[in-house]
Motif scaffolding. Structure first.
Motif, mmCIF file in Angstrom:
data_model
loop_
_atom_site.group_PDB
_atom_site.id
_atom_site.type_symbol
_atom_site.label_atom_id
_atom_site.label_comp_id
_atom_site.label_asym_id
_atom_site.label_seq_id
_atom_site.Cartn_x
_atom_site.Cartn_y
_atom_site.Cartn_z
ATOM 1 N N THR A 151 1.575 10.452 0.493
ATOM 2 C CA THR A 151 2.944 10.136 0.891
ATOM 3 C C THR A 151 3.203 8.639 0.778
ATOM 4 O O THR A 151 4.284 8.204 0.363
ATOM 5 C CB THR A 151 3.217 10.617 2.324
ATOM 6 N N ILE A 152 2.218 7.841 1.104
ATOM 7 C CA ILE A 152 2.357 6.393 0.965
ATOM 8 C C ILE A 152 2.500 6.025 -0.501
ATOM 9 O O ILE A 152 3.310 5.161 -0.868
ATOM 10 C CB ILE A 152 1.142 5.676 1.588
ATOM 11 N N LEU A 153 1.739 6.674 -1.360
ATOM 12 C CA LEU A 153 1.798 6.370 -2.787
ATOM 13 C C LEU A 153 3.108 6.801 -3.419
ATOM 14 O O LEU A 153 3.789 5.992 -4.074
ATOM 15 C CB LEU A 153 0.634 7.053 -3.520
ATOM 16 N N GLY A 154 3.475 8.081 -3.260
ATOM 17 C CA GLY A 154 4.665 8.567 -3.955
ATOM 18 C C GLY A 154 5.208 9.861 -3.420
ATOM 19 O O GLY A 154 5.970 10.549 -4.109
ATOM 20 N N GLY A 155 4.850 10.224 -2.189
ATOM 21 C CA GLY A 155 5.274 11.496 -1.637
ATOM 22 C C GLY A 155 6.542 11.444 -0.830
ATOM 23 O O GLY A 155 6.913 12.426 -0.191
ATOM 24 N N ALA A 156 7.236 10.313 -0.839
ATOM 25 C CA ALA A 156 8.491 10.169 -0.102
ATOM 26 C C ALA A 156 9.325 9.096 -0.782
ATOM 27 O O ALA A 156 8.837 8.354 -1.649
ATOM 28 C CB ALA A 156 8.222 9.794 1.356
ATOM 29 N N PHE A 157 10.587 9.005 -0.398
ATOM 30 C CA PHE A 157 11.452 7.983 -1.000
ATOM 31 C C PHE A 157 10.937 6.587 -0.670
ATOM 32 O O PHE A 157 10.952 5.695 -1.510
ATOM 33 C CB PHE A 157 12.892 8.149 -0.508
ATOM 34 N N ALA A 158 10.479 6.388 0.566
ATOM 35 C CA ALA A 158 9.920 5.100 0.969
ATOM 36 C C ALA A 158 8.435 5.090 0.620
ATOM 37 O O ALA A 158 7.566 5.223 1.482
ATOM 38 C CB ALA A 158 10.133 4.865 2.459
ATOM 39 N N SER A 159 8.123 4.962 -0.662
ATOM 40 C CA SER A 159 6.741 4.975 -1.128
ATOM 41 C C SER A 159 6.516 3.806 -2.074
ATOM 42 O O SER A 159 7.452 3.144 -2.527
ATOM 43 C CB SER A 159 6.439 6.290 -1.859
ATOM 44 N N ARG A 160 5.268 3.538 -2.378
ATOM 45 C CA ARG A 160 4.942 2.419 -3.264
ATOM 46 C C ARG A 160 5.476 2.620 -4.678
ATOM 47 O O ARG A 160 5.970 1.679 -5.301
ATOM 48 C CB ARG A 160 3.429 2.210 -3.291
ATOM 49 N N LEU A 161 5.357 3.827 -5.188
ATOM 50 C CA LEU A 161 5.852 4.088 -6.537
ATOM 51 C C LEU A 161 7.365 3.941 -6.621
ATOM 52 O O LEU A 161 7.887 3.338 -7.563
ATOM 53 C CB LEU A 161 5.437 5.490 -6.996
ATOM 54 N N MET A 162 8.086 4.484 -5.665
ATOM 55 C CA MET A 162 9.534 4.357 -5.665
ATOM 56 C C MET A 162 9.950 2.898 -5.511
ATOM 57 O O MET A 162 10.894 2.430 -6.165
ATOM 58 C CB MET A 162 10.141 5.203 -4.552
ATOM 59 N N ASP A 163 9.261 2.166 -4.651
ATOM 60 C CA ASP A 163 9.609 0.770 -4.423
ATOM 61 C C ASP A 163 9.433 -0.060 -5.690
ATOM 62 O O ASP A 163 10.300 -0.884 -6.029
ATOM 63 C CB ASP A 163 8.746 0.205 -3.297
ATOM 64 N N ARG A 164 8.332 0.145 -6.385
ATOM 65 C CA ARG A 164 8.052 -0.665 -7.577
ATOM 66 C C ARG A 164 8.793 -0.172 -8.806
ATOM 67 O O ARG A 164 9.486 -0.950 -9.486
ATOM 68 C CB ARG A 164 6.540 -0.678 -7.848
ATOM 69 N N ILE A 165 8.659 1.100 -9.153
ATOM 70 C CA ILE A 165 9.169 1.612 -10.428
ATOM 71 C C ILE A 165 10.689 1.802 -10.399
ATOM 72 O O ILE A 165 11.376 1.517 -11.383
ATOM 73 C CB ILE A 165 8.479 2.940 -10.812
ATOM 74 N N ARG A 166 11.228 2.224 -9.279
ATOM 75 C CA ARG A 166 12.672 2.463 -9.199
ATOM 76 C C ARG A 166 13.432 1.256 -8.676
ATOM 77 O O ARG A 166 14.343 0.743 -9.328
ATOM 78 C CB ARG A 166 12.966 3.672 -8.304
#
Length: 481
Positions: A313-328
């Motif tokens: 979930t921290i990585l990419g399992g929620a909107f507030a995640s590391r992947l969403m923060d960086r890539i989006r």
């Protein structure tokens, strides 16, 4: 055609419910109530769950009764512990074909008569198939419980599989396969599992292929049904306004259904991955590309299931995640990116899924891999773990807020051999997860150096962008039809 499309949508919804159900728990505020059947077994300490009872008939059929007097309805949901992995190698799509055929005629009535019978009582009937199981469900107002039960029993235990209906269904599914390429998201999912799993049964497309469906004969459909649609391979959840009379009628109606010896299910080893491997599925007309990347995940029975869920979930399992923060948010390369562990009977995939413009495919992949590498190097923070646990706790009640959702969870827990106490202890399990647990999960189950990447898009434009990332192969989209 419409029926097949609805089936595909239902399968996606079931998959979504699967994730929600297993990652959730329940409130302890429910009071016990009397359900008019006796209990044979109850797995684990589930004393603070919604009241339910379980009974196993002599023919092996497990029945769950979940009482709900909030609305005047009753539903019958039957899970068969056989999914698309049971399809023969030469005939992927057979399980879905059989499930779609169930209400297309029985020994007593044709498809039109069955549809009219269900329509007269305003019943909702559906089937769905995933890799691990098949589901047949019917619901209506409780005043029609007897009629609904009669239709359900007839559909499940006495389908006719007439030549005319088999021919009609074959045409519908073939048309759906031809249209599959027009849905980039679902097509990429199909191509991704083929790439990731290779010869493993999870690689087989649930819908099938043109060749496999064209070759399906009525005999194969009947044989598959006889082997797998057996009471000792099924679990029935009866939900709603259940009276003693309904319970007795359910047990009487299914008692004559004959059990059969079942073949033991075995799985081959997960294909090894020792570098970054890339497959581009070429579709020159696409203006953007679908991207899937990942590797071997976990089985559902894995004891690391809950702490791994926090890590993901921290990585990419929620909107507030590391992947969403960086890539989006920071780079604007996509509108959405997510990661997940699809835990199954055998090893499901760890998958990162996104899409982007053709010209930014290489950058999106490199940045995603960098996020994953940094996560492994630096680990999660105390603040991230605390925030994520709160988020997951907040999601928890919705997974079993209705009796039908709760019933669905009970069905799946039995399929995967998980005690019912999982639902009642979920919050305590979450509370016990700390930052060391989370970082241990990252190191154990997320590897940015050895994974596969599937790209569905314009190969000519994409190939130069990814050649330095890993070993690349190109296939035509038509190869997956």
């Amino acid at each position: 055609m419409k029926n097949v499309v609805r089936s595909l949508v239902r399968s996606l919804l079931v998959a979504a419910l699967l994730v929600c159900g297993f990652f959730s728990g329940c409130s302890s505020s429910q009071k016990k109530a009397n359900v008019p059947v006796s209990v044979d077994t109850k797995k684990g300490d589930a004393s603070n769950l919604r009241p339910y009872q379980e009974k196993v008939l002599p023919n092996g059929l497990t029945i769950l009764y979940v009482l709900d007097n909030s609305l005047p309805y009753v539903s019958y949901s039957m899970l068969f512990k056989t999914g698309a992995t049971a399809d023969p190698t030469a005939y992927p799509g057979l399980s879905l074909f059989v499930s779609e055929m169930l209400d297309k005629g029985t020994a007593k009535r044709n498809a039109t008569e069955i549809a009219e019978s269900l329509g007269r009582i305003g019943a909702d009937f559906s089937t769905s198939v995933t890799s691990d199981y098949s589901m047949v469900s019917a619901s209506s107002l409780s005043m029609h419980a007897d009629r609904l039960l009669s239709d359900m029993v007839e559909i499940v235990t006495a389908p006719a599989f007439s030549d005319n209906e088999v021919t009609r269904m074959r045409k519908q599914i073939l048309a759906a396969i031809q249209k599959r390429v027009d849905n980039p998201d679902s097509f990429a999912d199909t191509a991704w599992e083929d790439f990731l799993y290779e010869t493993h049964p999870y690689a087989r497309p649930t819908l099938g292929t043109t060749r496999s469906v064209e070759g399906l004969k009525r005999r194969s459909v009947i044989q598959h049904y006889i082997r797998h649609y057996r009471p000792n391979n099924a679990i029935l959840a009866v939900t709603g306004q259940i009276t003693p009379e309904i319970a007795n009628k359910v047990e009487s109606a299914f008692s004559a259904w004959e059990k059969r010896d079942l073949a033991k299910v075995t799985y081959p080893a997960f294909p090894s991955i020792d570098k970054i491997q890339i497959r581009i599925v070429d579709s020159p007309s696409l203006g953007q590309a679908q991207i899937r990347m990942g590797h071997k995940g976990i089985q559902r029975k894995n004891d690391d299931f809950v702490p791994l869920r926090v890590s993901n979930t921290i990585l990419g399992g929620a909107f507030a995640s590391r992947l969403m923060d960086r890539i989006r948010k920071q780079l604007g390369l996509t509108y959405g990116i997510n990661s997940g562990f699809d835990a199954r009977l055998d090893y499901g995939p760890f998958e990162i899924s996104t899409f982007t413009k053709t010209e930014s495919v290489g950058q999106a992949i490199k940045e995603t891999l960098e996020v994953l590498r940094k996560y492994r190097e630096t680990g999660a923070t105390e603040e991230e773990v605390s925030r994520t646990k709160g988020y997951l706790k907040g999601m928890f009640p919705t997974s079993i807020e209705t009796a039908e959702k709760f019933s669905f969870n009970l069905l799946l827990l039995r399929l995967y051999g998980i005690p019912d106490s999982y639902l009642s202890t979920y919050l305590r399990q979450l509370d016990s997860v700390d930052v060391n647990d989370v970082n241990s999960m990252v190191m154990k189950y997320m590897d940015p150096s050895n994974l596969k990447i599937l790209i569905y898009g314009n190969a000519k434009e994409i190939l130069p962008q990814v050649q330095q990332i890993g070993v690349v192969e190109v296939k035509k989209a038509t190869e997956f039809q």
